[in-house]
Design a protein around this motif. Structure first.
Motif, PDB file in Angstrom:
ATOM      1  N   GLY A   1      -9.887 -92.810 -42.987  1.00 29.48           N
ATOM      2  CA  GLY A   1      -8.887 -91.936 -43.581  1.00 29.48           C
ATOM      3  C   GLY A   1      -8.336 -90.915 -42.602  1.00 29.48           C
ATOM      4  O   GLY A   1      -7.123 -90.840 -42.385  1.00 29.48           O
ATOM      5  N   THR A   2      -9.225 -90.128 -42.000  1.00 26.23           N
ATOM      6  CA  THR A   2      -8.768 -89.053 -41.119  1.00 26.23           C
ATOM      7  C   THR A   2      -9.535 -89.105 -39.812  1.00 26.23           C
ATOM      8  O   THR A   2     -10.592 -89.735 -39.717  1.00 26.23           O
ATOM      9  CB  THR A   2      -9.044 -87.667 -41.751  1.00 26.23           C
ATOM     10  N   ARG A   3      -9.020 -88.400 -38.823  1.00 27.00           N
ATOM     11  CA  ARG A   3      -9.693 -88.424 -37.531  1.00 27.00           C
ATOM     12  C   ARG A   3     -11.041 -87.721 -37.606  1.00 27.00           C
ATOM     13  O   ARG A   3     -12.026 -88.214 -37.039  1.00 27.00           O
ATOM     14  CB  ARG A   3      -8.829 -87.776 -36.454  1.00 27.00           C
ATOM     15  N   ILE A   4     -11.100 -86.608 -38.296  1.00 24.64           N
ATOM     16  CA  ILE A   4     -12.380 -85.910 -38.387  1.00 24.64           C
ATOM     17  C   ILE A   4     -13.384 -86.760 -39.162  1.00 24.64           C
ATOM     18  O   ILE A   4     -14.560 -86.848 -38.812  1.00 24.64           O
ATOM     19  CB  ILE A   4     -12.213 -84.492 -39.006  1.00 24.64           C
ATOM     20  N   GLY A   5     -12.882 -87.454 -40.192  1.00 21.52           N
ATOM     21  CA  GLY A   5     -13.750 -88.358 -40.938  1.00 21.52           C
ATOM     22  C   GLY A   5     -14.278 -89.477 -40.054  1.00 21.52           C
ATOM     23  O   GLY A   5     -15.453 -89.841 -40.113  1.00 21.52           O
ATOM     24  N   LEU A   6     -13.391 -89.985 -39.218  1.00 16.94           N
ATOM     25  CA  LEU A   6     -13.789 -91.055 -38.291  1.00 16.94           C
ATOM     26  C   LEU A   6     -14.866 -90.566 -37.328  1.00 16.94           C
ATOM     27  O   LEU A   6     -15.886 -91.227 -37.119  1.00 16.94           O
ATOM     28  CB  LEU A   6     -12.546 -91.522 -37.528  1.00 16.94           C
ATOM     29  N   ILE A   7     -14.640 -89.373 -36.746  1.00 20.60           N
ATOM     30  CA  ILE A   7     -15.628 -88.845 -35.789  1.00 20.60           C
ATOM     31  C   ILE A   7     -16.976 -88.633 -36.486  1.00 20.60           C
ATOM     32  O   ILE A   7     -18.033 -88.972 -35.951  1.00 20.60           O
ATOM     33  CB  ILE A   7     -15.157 -87.503 -35.190  1.00 20.60           C
ATOM     34  N   LEU A   8     -16.931 -88.080 -37.703  1.00 21.09           N
ATOM     35  CA  LEU A   8     -18.189 -87.849 -38.415  1.00 21.09           C
ATOM     36  C   LEU A   8     -18.871 -89.169 -38.743  1.00 21.09           C
ATOM     37  O   LEU A   8     -20.096 -89.281 -38.673  1.00 21.09           O
ATOM     38  CB  LEU A   8     -17.937 -87.039 -39.690  1.00 21.09           C
ATOM     39  N   ALA A   9     -18.090 -90.180 -39.109  1.00 22.95           N
ATOM     40  CA  ALA A   9     -18.688 -91.475 -39.431  1.00 22.95           C
ATOM     41  C   ALA A   9     -19.351 -92.078 -38.202  1.00 22.95           C
ATOM     42  O   ALA A   9     -20.471 -92.605 -38.280  1.00 22.95           O
ATOM     43  CB  ALA A   9     -17.631 -92.429 -39.990  1.00 22.95           C
ATOM     44  N   VAL A  10     -18.687 -92.002 -37.055  1.00 21.93           N
ATOM     45  CA  VAL A  10     -19.281 -92.575 -35.845  1.00 21.93           C
ATOM     46  C   VAL A  10     -20.461 -91.727 -35.384  1.00 21.93           C
ATOM     47  O   VAL A  10     -21.467 -92.254 -34.894  1.00 21.93           O
ATOM     48  CB  VAL A  10     -18.246 -92.735 -34.719  1.00 21.93           C
ATOM     49  N   ALA A  11     -20.351 -90.402 -35.545  1.00 18.27           N
ATOM     50  CA  ALA A  11     -21.499 -89.550 -35.226  1.00 18.27           C
ATOM     51  C   ALA A  11     -22.659 -89.905 -36.159  1.00 18.27           C
ATOM     52  O   ALA A  11     -23.818 -89.948 -35.733  1.00 18.27           O
ATOM     53  CB  ALA A  11     -21.130 -88.081 -35.346  1.00 18.27           C
ATOM     54  N   GLY A  12     -22.347 -90.181 -37.420  1.00 25.44           N
ATOM     55  CA  GLY A  12     -23.382 -90.582 -38.371  1.00 25.44           C
ATOM     56  C   GLY A  12     -24.023 -91.900 -37.971  1.00 25.44           C
ATOM     57  O   GLY A  12     -25.232 -92.090 -38.110  1.00 25.44           O
ATOM     58  N   ASN A  13     -23.204 -92.808 -37.480  1.00 23.61           N
ATOM     59  CA  ASN A  13     -23.688 -94.074 -36.956  1.00 23.61           C
ATOM     60  C   ASN A  13     -24.701 -93.816 -35.844  1.00 23.61           C
ATOM     61  O   ASN A  13     -25.833 -94.314 -35.872  1.00 23.61           O
ATOM     62  CB  ASN A  13     -22.454 -94.845 -36.434  1.00 23.61           C
ATOM     63  N   ALA A  14     -24.324 -92.988 -34.893  1.00 29.91           N
ATOM     64  CA  ALA A  14     -25.174 -92.783 -33.721  1.00 29.91           C
ATOM     65  C   ALA A  14     -26.387 -91.896 -34.037  1.00 29.91           C
ATOM     66  O   ALA A  14     -27.505 -92.197 -33.634  1.00 29.91           O
ATOM     67  CB  ALA A  14     -24.357 -92.172 -32.579  1.00 29.91           C
ATOM     68  N   ILE A  15     -26.161 -90.792 -34.735  1.00 30.30           N
ATOM     69  CA  ILE A  15     -27.259 -89.853 -34.980  1.00 30.30           C
ATOM     70  C   ILE A  15     -28.148 -90.419 -36.073  1.00 30.30           C
ATOM     71  O   ILE A  15     -27.714 -90.578 -37.216  1.00 30.30           O
ATOM     72  CB  ILE A  15     -26.712 -88.476 -35.400  1.00 30.30           C
ATOM     73  N   GLY A  16     -29.377 -90.739 -35.710  1.00 22.97           N
ATOM     74  CA  GLY A  16     -30.252 -91.375 -36.690  1.00 22.97           C
ATOM     75  C   GLY A  16     -31.709 -91.065 -36.410  1.00 22.97           C
ATOM     76  O   GLY A  16     -32.042 -90.071 -35.758  1.00 22.97           O
ATOM     77  N   LEU A  17     -32.565 -91.943 -36.900  1.00 21.90           N
ATOM     78  CA  LEU A  17     -33.998 -91.773 -36.667  1.00 21.90           C
ATOM     79  C   LEU A  17     -34.288 -91.750 -35.173  1.00 21.90           C
ATOM     80  O   LEU A  17     -35.258 -91.135 -34.737  1.00 21.90           O
ATOM     81  CB  LEU A  17     -34.764 -92.909 -37.340  1.00 21.90           C
ATOM     82  N   GLY A  18     -33.419 -92.396 -34.408  1.00 21.58           N
ATOM     83  CA  GLY A  18     -33.586 -92.406 -32.959  1.00 21.58           C
ATOM     84  C   GLY A  18     -33.600 -91.014 -32.369  1.00 21.58           C
ATOM     85  O   GLY A  18     -34.361 -90.728 -31.439  1.00 21.58           O
ATOM     86  N   ASN A  19     -32.748 -90.132 -32.864  1.00 21.71           N
ATOM     87  CA  ASN A  19     -32.639 -88.791 -32.300  1.00 21.71           C
ATOM     88  C   ASN A  19     -33.855 -87.934 -32.609  1.00 21.71           C
ATOM     89  O   ASN A  19     -34.305 -87.153 -31.785  1.00 21.71           O
ATOM     90  CB  ASN A  19     -31.415 -88.070 -32.852  1.00 21.71           C
ATOM     91  N   PHE A  20     -34.359 -88.048 -33.838  1.00 22.10           N
ATOM     92  CA  PHE A  20     -35.370 -87.092 -34.283  1.00 22.10           C
ATOM     93  C   PHE A  20     -36.788 -87.658 -34.235  1.00 22.10           C
ATOM     94  O   PHE A  20     -37.751 -86.910 -34.172  1.00 22.10           O
ATOM     95  CB  PHE A  20     -35.030 -86.609 -35.699  1.00 22.10           C
ATOM     96  N   LEU A  21     -36.920 -88.980 -34.278  1.00 19.36           N
ATOM     97  CA  LEU A  21     -38.252 -89.595 -34.220  1.00 19.36           C
ATOM     98  C   LEU A  21     -38.518 -90.310 -32.899  1.00 19.36           C
ATOM     99  O   LEU A  21     -39.549 -90.131 -32.272  1.00 19.36           O
ATOM    100  CB  LEU A  21     -38.418 -90.624 -35.344  1.00 19.36           C
ATOM    101  N   ARG A  22     -37.544 -91.155 -32.496  1.00 20.01           N
ATOM    102  CA  ARG A  22     -37.791 -92.007 -31.340  1.00 20.01           C
ATOM    103  C   ARG A  22     -37.714 -91.219 -30.040  1.00 20.01           C
ATOM    104  O   ARG A  22     -38.544 -91.391 -29.149  1.00 20.01           O
ATOM    105  CB  ARG A  22     -36.771 -93.149 -31.325  1.00 20.01           C
TER     106      ARG A  22
END
Ligand code: PHE
Ligand code: NA
Length: 538
Positions: A9-30
């Motif tokens: 829908g929007t650019r900010i939405g896109l960035i948040l979605a891709v950030a959501g894709n990347a930021i995961g259990l990997g960041n905080f656990l792995r």
């Protein structure tokens, strides 16, 4: 049959979605476990070098390949490789861009459901208390048993986990929630959830960082000890291949590169979209969430309470021990600990779910784009597959590690190499056809190596909102592919030989499962191409 593809829908939405894709259990656990297990400050140098030489270029490759496919109505590597290579085999290599995320999500969603269980039990304050003692084993034992109870580890059987019904139900809820978001679609589902979850993730993480930074241990250590462990560079480890492999592996996992999942997200870009700035921005947000936030919670708290040696011991004992045992055990002994535990596991759950939907989307895109399935039918097939497959990591001891090694660690490096080759070396070949005519094979290769990257560079910079420094032309074209090849060779020599026989008998079942999924993929790709282009083209 050309169906209308979805768009962000929007650019900010896109960035948040891709950030959501990347930021995961990997960041905080792995990340904390990898960093602790590989010497803290010794890990960070190869980690940052890998980010610049591999992470950034590969992020751009996936974004650019995804946009290229999306512009032509396709959202997976299957079709993108087919379009670029114009060779019948290419689409079968592209299957990895659907298979890797599909297999990873089978166990990723299960771990994600544990975080939901943990946050629920913290909310109702049904977590063990733990004695303040100097002995780490005793300190962690109640939480060790707690995790064992949830996954059903202590049944006495070597082969099977026997998790209680709650665990199974929480898993089903998690899976259904994922499928529901996917079913709502790219913009109304994934993007909407990201807009809600990402700010919450940051707020929860910041609260937790503040809490950890105000902790002191009974023997007087504070957060500076924790930060010192991670941020005192130790150059001696640069000679150790193990540390390099771990660092590069973490870069892959955390940035979601080599999975095909970024490619799929990028295929939903609006026409004439930038990928250069979008790619860099989402990678940077992930790194902030990883080294600043992820690096300041579990690992820092653990060093404060258990010291550096203790933290390294905990990390070496198992990938989940820092986040699922050490941290909740520490929280159990501070005021309002149940609340902080609740926040921690809710943070993990939100970070997890915005990643697991990203892992599911390539399979969705494949079914929709290549079979013309409607979204709800595609979700039904995906859901059935995931439900059945998830019984492997839920019930079979050793299967999760086996899947994580072959698919979540190894296969993606190979696939990433194919992505780079496709983008840097193959994309430009048609435009070079004149130059290539009537040349010997050797000079053909030389011409391609020299000139093909120029077309990749042009493709990357199309509609770009930033000017990428020229040095990245060389990093992308020559250094990143070389780096990948070196990593793979190192793997083959140092790690693979020991892995031929699985550690656990169930490893064979996990391998059979991977083989089965691959064959299923080949059959489906063949079918869809026959359907679309008739028998002659396969
Ligand atoms: N990057 C995610 C993490 O850090 C994992 C992931 C990989 C998610 C690939 C989607 C695709 O946890
Ligand atoms: Na990440």
């Amino acid at each position: 049959m050309v169906h209308k593809r979805e768009q962000w829908g929007t650019r900010i939405g896109l960035i948040l979605a891709v950030a959501g894709n990347a930021i995961g259990l990997g960041n905080f656990l792995r990340f904390p476990v990898q960093a602790a297990d590989n010497g803290g400050g010794a890990f960070m140098i190869p980690y940052m070098i890998s980010f610049i030489l591999l992470g950034i270029p590969l992020i751009w490759v996936e974004w650019a390949l995804g946009r290229y496919g999306g512009e032509r109505g396709h959202g997976t590597a299957v079709a993108v490789f087919d379009l670029i290579w114009r060779h019948p085999l290419a689409k079968y290599i592209g299957i990895f861009g659907v298979l890797i995320p599909l297999v990873v999500v089978v166990y990723y969603t299960y771990i994600e459901s544990w975080t939901l269980i943990y946050s629920f039990f913290h909310l109702i304050n049904e977590v063990p208390s733990t004695p303040l003692t100097a002995d780490i084993k005793d300190y962690l034992k109640p939480f060790n048993d707690f995790l064992g109870g949830i996954i059903g580890a202590s049944s006495g059987s070597d082969i099977f986990f026997t998790p209680p019904l709650e665990t199974y139900l929480f898993f089903l809820v998690t899976l259904l929630l994922n499928l529901y978001i996917i079913y709502r679609g790219v913009s109304a589902g994934i993007e909407k959830v990201a807009k809600f979850a990402m700010p919450l993730i940051f707020i929860m993480a910041i609260i937790l960082v503040i809490r950890v930074f105000t902790l002191t241990s009974p023997d007087g250590r504070n957060f500076l000890d924790g930060l010192g462990f991670l941020w005192n560079p130790d150059f001696s480890a640069l000679k150790d291949p193990k540390v390099w492999l771990a660092a590069a592996g973490q870069i892959f996992f955390t940035l979601s590169i080599g999975f095909g999942a970024i490619l799929t997200y990028a295929s939903y870009l609006k026409p004439k979209s930038d990928v250069a700035l979008n790619g860099l921005a989402s990678a940077s947000v992930n790194e902030f969430a990883e080294v600043i936030l992820g690096g300041s919670i579990a690992i820092t708290a653990s060093v404060i309470f258990f010291g550096i040696a203790g933290t390294q011991y905990i990390a070496s004992e198992g990938a989940f021990n820092l986040g699922f045992m050490a941290l909740p055990a520490i929280f159990a002994n501070i005021p309002y600990g149940a609340f902080f535990g609740f926040l921690w596991f809710l943070l993990l759950f939100f970070a997890g779910i915005t990643s697991s939907i990203a892992l599911m989307q390539p399979a969705m895109a494949f079914l929709e784009d290549e079979f013309g399935l409607s979204r709800d039918r595609a979700v039904k097939y995906l859901g059935a597959f995931l439900f059945v497959s998830s019984h492997i990591p839920i019930f079979l001891k050793g299967a999760l590690d086996e899947l994580d090694f072959w698919v979540g660690t190894f296969a993606l490096v190979i696939f990433a190499l194919f992505e780079v080759i496709t983008f840097v070396w193959i994309l430009g070949i048609p435009q070079l056809s004149e130059k290539l005519q009537e040349k010997s094979l050797l000079s053909k290769i030389f011409i391609v190596l020299k000139h093909s990257p120029e077309y990749a560079w042009k493709e990357l910079n199309r509609y770009a909102d930033i000017k990428i420094p020229r040095i990245f032309y060389y990093i992308l074209s020559y250094i990143a592919p070389l780096f990948l090849i070196v990593i793979l060779l190192w793997w083959f020599v140092t790690t693979l030989p020991a892995k031929f026989i699985p550690e656990h008998i169930n490893g064979w079942i996990a391998r059979l499962f991977i083989l089965f999924v691959f064959i299923l993929g080949v059959v489906l790709v063949k079918k869809s191409w026959e359907r679309k282009y008739g028998r002659t083209s396969s």
